[in-house]
Design an enzyme around this catalytic site. Structure first.
Site, PDB file in Angstrom:
ATOM      1  N   LYS A   1      41.958  33.795  29.183  1.00  0.00           N
ATOM      2  CA  LYS A   1      42.404  33.929  30.574  1.00  0.00           C
ATOM      3  C   LYS A   1      41.247  33.565  31.492  1.00  0.00           C
ATOM      4  O   LYS A   1      40.149  34.116  31.363  1.00  0.00           O
ATOM      5  CB  LYS A   1      42.798  35.388  30.796  1.00  0.00           C
ATOM      6  CG  LYS A   1      44.043  35.601  31.593  1.00  0.00           C
ATOM      7  CD  LYS A   1      44.320  37.097  31.605  1.00  0.00           C
ATOM      8  CE  LYS A   1      45.468  37.439  32.481  1.00  0.00           C
ATOM      9  NZ  LYS A   1      45.590  38.884  32.648  1.00  0.00           N
TER      10      LYS A   1
HETATM   11  C1  E4P Z   1      48.521  40.375  33.770  1.00  0.00           C
HETATM   12  O1  E4P Z   1      48.162  39.374  33.199  1.00  0.00           O
HETATM   13  C2  E4P Z   1      47.955  40.806  35.060  1.00  0.00           C
HETATM   14  O2  E4P Z   1      46.579  40.940  34.971  1.00  0.00           O
HETATM   15  C3  E4P Z   1      48.622  42.077  35.499  1.00  0.00           C
HETATM   16  O3  E4P Z   1      50.033  41.907  35.387  1.00  0.00           O
HETATM   17  C4  E4P Z   1      48.244  42.519  36.896  1.00  0.00           C
HETATM   18  O4  E4P Z   1      49.056  43.597  37.275  1.00  0.00           O
HETATM   19  P1  E4P Z   1      48.692  44.566  38.487  1.00  0.00           P
HETATM   20  O5  E4P Z   1      48.827  43.772  39.762  1.00  0.00           O
HETATM   21  O6  E4P Z   1      49.710  45.662  38.404  1.00  0.00           O
HETATM   22  O7  E4P Z   1      47.295  45.037  38.290  1.00  0.00           O
END
Ligand code: E4P
Length: 229
Positions: free
Chosen positions: A83
């Site tokens: 990522k």
């Molecule tokens: C997933 O890849 C993201 O990092 C995550 O869904 C972020 O979610 P949040 O906005 O609830 O922290």
């Protein structure tokens, strides 16, 4: 539509993997900090539980270090998806890592223009954060609809929309309607998808009526519970 599970909590992942409905997982530095433990060990464990893509986020922000971190993370297991943030260096790193044959998830996407760049950079997934857009008074789902429309109109783009920052069952339903191929769900949202009060009420009535028949479908052939490992 594929469902990823949005957590670094191994107990949750084991529990939800048993549903047979989970196709992968996403983590981020905040989720890893919340779960505790050594990052590489957590990712290795998740990769062993779930055969699908497991996102592990780099911590650097410059191109060279992101690539070095990405290559190290990619060695953990073949299903690691590196990522990277949606920045100029992040997209450069995305291109280099995808050229290596590594899956890449471009994260922190908040506009359709950014999603076009992620696709141009060859991302395997782009993660638009819909809940965080809702939080600032916008409609996150508009972004999902726009990106899905754009990607459909551009067959050369191979990137999959990975709906992230999901907060509700409504988000999942709307993402499915928009044609998003993947959504990453916090455990609480996945569990909520099962729930309907009429299901509970209907089942209670069926069980009560069945009891009145005095019958048993299996008779004495009731399976023994699986031995605890
Ligand atoms: C997933 O890849 C993201 O990092 C995550 O869904 C972020 O979610 P949040 O906005 O609830 O922290």
């Amino acid at each position: 539509m594929k469902f990823f599970i949005d957590t670094a909590d191994l107990d949750e992942i084991r529990d939800l993997a048993a549903t047979g409905l989970i196709d992968g997982a996403t983590t981020n530095p905040s989720l890893v900090a919340k779960a505790g433990g050594k990052f590489e060990d957590i990712i290795a464990e998740i990769c062993a539980i779930l055969p699908g893509p497991v996102s592990a986020e780099v911590a650097a922000t410059d191109f060279e270090t992101m690539v070095a971190e990405g290559r190290k993370l990619a060695k953990i297991a073949p299903n690691v998806t590196v990522k990277v943030p949606l920045t100029p260096d992040g997209l450069k790193a995305c291109k280099t890592l995808t050229d290596d044959g590594t899956m890449v998830n471009v994260t922190l996407c908040f506009s359709a223009g950014q999603a076009i760049l992620a696709a141009k950079a060859g991302a395997t997934f782009v993660s638009p954060f819909i809940g965080r857009l809702d939080d600032i008074g916008l409609r996150g789902m508009d972004l999902i609809e726009d990106i899905c429309t754009i990607y459909r109109a551009q067959p050369a783009f191979k990137t999959e929309v990975l709906v992230a920052s999901v907060r509700s069952v409504g988000h999942v339903i709307d993402a499915a309607k928009a044609g998003a191929p993947v959504a990453t769900l916090p455990p609480v949202v996945l569990r909520a998808l099962y729930s309907h009060p009429l299901t509970d009420k209907g089942l209670a009535a069926f069980l009560s009526d069945w009891e009145k028949t005095g019958q048993s479908i299996l008779g004495d052939d009731v399976p023994k519970p699986a031995a605890a490992e």
